[in-house]
Design an enzyme around this catalytic site. Structure first.
Site, PDB file in Angstrom:
ATOM      1  N   VAL A   1       8.833 -22.659 -11.189  1.00  0.00           N
ATOM      2  CA  VAL A   1       7.848 -23.730 -11.400  1.00  0.00           C
ATOM      3  C   VAL A   1       6.803 -23.214 -12.390  1.00  0.00           C
ATOM      4  O   VAL A   1       6.225 -22.153 -12.194  1.00  0.00           O
ATOM      5  CB  VAL A   1       7.188 -24.138 -10.067  1.00  0.00           C
TER       6      VAL A   1
ATOM      7  N   GLU B   1       4.077   4.408   4.628  1.00  0.00           N
ATOM      8  CA  GLU B   1       5.491   4.331   5.023  1.00  0.00           C
ATOM      9  C   GLU B   1       6.380   4.971   3.956  1.00  0.00           C
ATOM     10  O   GLU B   1       7.324   5.706   4.277  1.00  0.00           O
ATOM     11  CB  GLU B   1       5.886   2.870   5.258  1.00  0.00           C
TER      12      GLU B   1
HETATM   13  C1  FAD Z   1       6.371  -3.357  -0.146  1.00  0.00           C
HETATM   14  C2  FAD Z   1       5.690  -4.336   0.787  1.00  0.00           C
HETATM   15  C3  FAD Z   1       5.553  -4.016   2.131  1.00  0.00           C
HETATM   16  C4  FAD Z   1       4.940  -4.896   3.010  1.00  0.00           C
HETATM   17  N1  FAD Z   1       4.840  -4.556   4.337  1.00  0.00           N
HETATM   18  C5  FAD Z   1       4.330  -5.459   5.210  1.00  0.00           C
HETATM   19  C6  FAD Z   1       4.313  -5.183   6.601  1.00  0.00           C
HETATM   20  O1  FAD Z   1       4.719  -4.106   7.034  1.00  0.00           O
HETATM   21  N2  FAD Z   1       3.824  -6.131   7.438  1.00  0.00           N
HETATM   22  C7  FAD Z   1       3.383  -7.339   6.977  1.00  0.00           C
HETATM   23  O2  FAD Z   1       2.989  -8.195   7.782  1.00  0.00           O
HETATM   24  N3  FAD Z   1       3.361  -7.614   5.676  1.00  0.00           N
HETATM   25  C8  FAD Z   1       3.834  -6.722   4.772  1.00  0.00           C
HETATM   26  N4  FAD Z   1       3.846  -7.007   3.434  1.00  0.00           N
HETATM   27  C9  FAD Z   1       3.221  -8.251   2.980  1.00  0.00           C
HETATM   28  C10 FAD Z   1       4.131  -9.447   3.152  1.00  0.00           C
HETATM   29  O3  FAD Z   1       5.397  -9.169   2.615  1.00  0.00           O
HETATM   30  C11 FAD Z   1       3.476 -10.643   2.471  1.00  0.00           C
HETATM   31  O4  FAD Z   1       2.239 -10.879   3.074  1.00  0.00           O
HETATM   32  C12 FAD Z   1       4.354 -11.876   2.603  1.00  0.00           C
HETATM   33  O5  FAD Z   1       5.574 -11.677   1.917  1.00  0.00           O
HETATM   34  C13 FAD Z   1       3.642 -13.097   2.041  1.00  0.00           C
HETATM   35  O6  FAD Z   1       4.473 -14.195   2.203  1.00  0.00           O
HETATM   36  P1  FAD Z   1       4.412 -15.390   1.176  1.00  0.00           P
HETATM   37  O7  FAD Z   1       5.381 -16.407   1.684  1.00  0.00           O
HETATM   38  O8  FAD Z   1       3.022 -15.790   0.914  1.00  0.00           O
HETATM   39  O9  FAD Z   1       4.936 -14.781  -0.211  1.00  0.00           O
HETATM   40  P2  FAD Z   1       6.288 -14.048  -0.587  1.00  0.00           P
HETATM   41  O10 FAD Z   1       7.002 -13.555   0.599  1.00  0.00           O
HETATM   42  O11 FAD Z   1       5.910 -13.076  -1.652  1.00  0.00           O
HETATM   43  O12 FAD Z   1       7.177 -15.201  -1.226  1.00  0.00           O
HETATM   44  C14 FAD Z   1       6.795 -15.888  -2.383  1.00  0.00           C
HETATM   45  C15 FAD Z   1       8.032 -16.531  -2.991  1.00  0.00           C
HETATM   46  O13 FAD Z   1       7.598 -17.396  -4.051  1.00  0.00           O
HETATM   47  C16 FAD Z   1       8.513 -17.289  -5.131  1.00  0.00           C
HETATM   48  N5  FAD Z   1       7.795 -17.701  -6.347  1.00  0.00           N
HETATM   49  C17 FAD Z   1       6.648 -17.185  -6.849  1.00  0.00           C
HETATM   50  N6  FAD Z   1       6.258 -17.857  -7.956  1.00  0.00           N
HETATM   51  C18 FAD Z   1       7.205 -18.816  -8.154  1.00  0.00           C
HETATM   52  C19 FAD Z   1       7.358 -19.828  -9.149  1.00  0.00           C
HETATM   53  N7  FAD Z   1       6.469 -19.997 -10.132  1.00  0.00           N
HETATM   54  N8  FAD Z   1       8.450 -20.638  -9.070  1.00  0.00           N
HETATM   55  C20 FAD Z   1       9.357 -20.469  -8.083  1.00  0.00           C
HETATM   56  N9  FAD Z   1       9.246 -19.531  -7.113  1.00  0.00           N
HETATM   57  C21 FAD Z   1       8.186 -18.720  -7.146  1.00  0.00           C
HETATM   58  C22 FAD Z   1       8.910 -15.824  -5.120  1.00  0.00           C
HETATM   59  O14 FAD Z   1      10.151 -15.626  -5.759  1.00  0.00           O
HETATM   60  C23 FAD Z   1       8.969 -15.519  -3.619  1.00  0.00           C
HETATM   61  O15 FAD Z   1      10.262 -15.706  -3.094  1.00  0.00           O
HETATM   62  C24 FAD Z   1       4.443  -6.137   2.525  1.00  0.00           C
HETATM   63  C25 FAD Z   1       4.583  -6.452   1.177  1.00  0.00           C
HETATM   64  C26 FAD Z   1       5.207  -5.565   0.308  1.00  0.00           C
HETATM   65  C27 FAD Z   1       5.363  -5.931  -1.153  1.00  0.00           C
END
Ligand code: FAD
Length: 414
Positions: A79, A170
């Site tokens: 998007v 970790e």
């Molecule tokens: C290495 C790492 C370790 C972590 N460890 C922990 C943990 O131990 N415990 C914990 O609670 N949290 C942890 N987190 C944090 C957790 O992963 C995030 O808080 C969580 O993923 C947020 O969810 P979300 O749905 O907001 O975004 P996300 O899971 O990041 O998903 C966002 C999605 O949007 C899609 N997207 C983005 N922009 C666009 C666009 N323009 N068009 C189409 N699609 C798009 C992406 O491809 C992605 O699939 C960790 C994060 C990382 C990176």
């Protein structure tokens, strides 16, 4: 004739997935868009980087997850634009209209102005970045095994991790164990006593958001694994060969893994909406945009403060609860009701430091060591999506635990 409202969700991360699932029995049409065809379990990405798990074991195709949800459609694509006034998004050039929008685009690595790190350093954000890190780490052991120059070899075997939050802790613990238990067997002629894992943290303690006793426990557990912890230490520069610290000290190293920050996804910067710290989009207590009540922002991309005024953390638990709350409010709005304010219920904190070692705070109780580690293992297996993946991860971890192995030590150049 009644028209069924169309709910458009952007992002198949924790928040978007939960929103879509929670709308399964609501009389709406759901379209979920993501630029990837899969949901990724980011908390275990570091395991891909240290050759513990395969990427496919922590990811699941979105179409498979929603195979049985009748009101659901998936579209893969990026998007690039949202028109809030006319209620449509642009997806790779085509236009999709919506009645309700849920923006769940998550976050990306925040290098805080150290933009060269994106090329010279390593990050853990998606499968390609974790695989790149794994290839690099494993290649260094190969190169070090035939490097005659002691200084060059030491630089190859010095691994610097920046950021003492859960991901840094970790990764440091897992990398130290990979060296101590696994690489020593694969490289019997390489003196791995020379190898160093250095963890840099700008603040005065590791796991800054955790209670004091857990910070100290994590510190102690990591030290036991011979991780060198440098607190109150800022990274100033990295040129691919040496890390320069705030006080001018240099560490010769061919690896810098950056885990020190997250900011909202690129799309958030292009929408003309109000942004707060880390570029996150400021939302109403109901998770709606102030001027567009049909649009919700959830997960890492949303900025909302809790009762005591501090911003909700960028955590999967927040994202999942917000996804559920947005779906509930959409159900209410579609039925002529009102959206409800979101309240985060903190389920506690967990971080593992390695084998038999983790720290936890659950229901107000802090503990560390084997019990915390066991809870971490069970919870992560439970939360991984897909029965087959759960079995695969469980089997891998059990094997690695008993035989001191890491399954996926393959260098596969991109
Ligand atoms: C290495 C790492 C370790 C972590 N460890 C922990 C943990 O131990 N415990 C914990 O609670 N949290 C942890 N987190 C944090 C957790 O992963 C995030 O808080 C969580 O993923 C947020 O969810 P979300 O749905 O907001 O975004 P996300 O899971 O990041 O998903 C966002 C999605 O949007 C899609 N997207 C983005 N922009 C666009 C666009 N323009 N068009 C189409 N699609 C798009 C992406 O491809 C992605 O699939 C960790 C994060 C990382 C990176």
């Amino acid at each position: 004739m009644n028209v069924v409202p169309h709910v458009l969700i952007i992002g198949a991360g924790f928040a978007g997935l939960e929103t879509a699932r929670s709308l399964a029995k609501v009389p709406v049409r759901v379209t979920l868009i993501d630029r990837r065809n899969h949901h990724l379990f980011q908390p275990l990405l570091y395991q891909v980087a240290i050759a513990g798990l395969l990427p496919s074991q922590i990811a699941q195709p979105v179409r498979t997850i929603f195979r049985h949800q009748k009101n659901f459609t998936f579209q893969m694509g990026e998007v690039t634009e949202i028109n809030f006034d006319q209620r449509f998004v642009k997806l790779d050039g085509s236009i999709i209209a919506y009645d309700y929008l849920v923006l769940a685009v998550g976050g990306r690595t925040n290098f805080f102005g150290h933009d060269a790190l994106e090329e010279r350093g390593f990050q853990l954000k998606d499968i390609p970045s974790a695989r790149r890190t794994r290839n690099h780490l494993l290649s260094l052991f190969e190169r070090a095994s035939h490097e005659g120059d002691a200084e060059k070899r030491a630089a190859m075997l010095t691994f610097v991790i920046v950021g003492g939050g859960p991901t840094g802790v970790e990764t440091a613990g897992a990398l130290a164990e990979l060296i101590e238990h696994v690489m020593v067997k694969d490289f019997p002629r390489l003196n791995l006593n020379e190898a160093r894992v250095v963890l840099l943290e700008a603040g005065p303690a590791l796991l800054g958001a955790y209670p004091d006793e857990l910070r100290r426990a994590a510190h102690r557990l990591l030290q036991k694994k011979h991780v060198e912890i440098l607190l109150n230490t800022r990274m100033d520069d990295y040129d691919g060969q040496r890390v320069t610290l705030g006080d001018g000290t240099q560490i010769e190293s061919q690896t810098l893994i950056w885990t020190a920050g997250v900011k909202a996804a690129e799309l958030a910067d292009r929408l003309g909406v109000e942004q707060a710290s880390a570029g996150r989009i400021r939302v109403e207590p109901t998770l709606q945009l102030a001027r567009h009540p049909e649009a919700f922002v959830v997960g890492d991309a949303a900025f909302l403060a809790d009762a005591d005024g501090s911003p909700l953390p960028m955590l999967s638990t927040v994202a999942i609860q917000q996804g559920k709350a947005a779906a509930d409010s959409i159900r209410r709005l579609a039925a002529g009701g009102e959206a409800r304010p979101f309240r985060y219920k903190d389920p506690g904190m967990l971080a593992t430091v390695g084998r038999n070692a983790a720290v936890a705070r659950i229901y107000g109780l802090s503990f560390s060591g084997f019990l915390a580690w066991l809870i971490w293992v069970v919870l992560h297996i439970y939360r991984i999506i897909g029965f087959r993946n759960r079995l695969a991860v469980m089997f891998n971890w059990a094997w690695d635990y008993f035989f001191y192995e890491n399954q996926t030590r393959l260098i596969i150049e991109e």
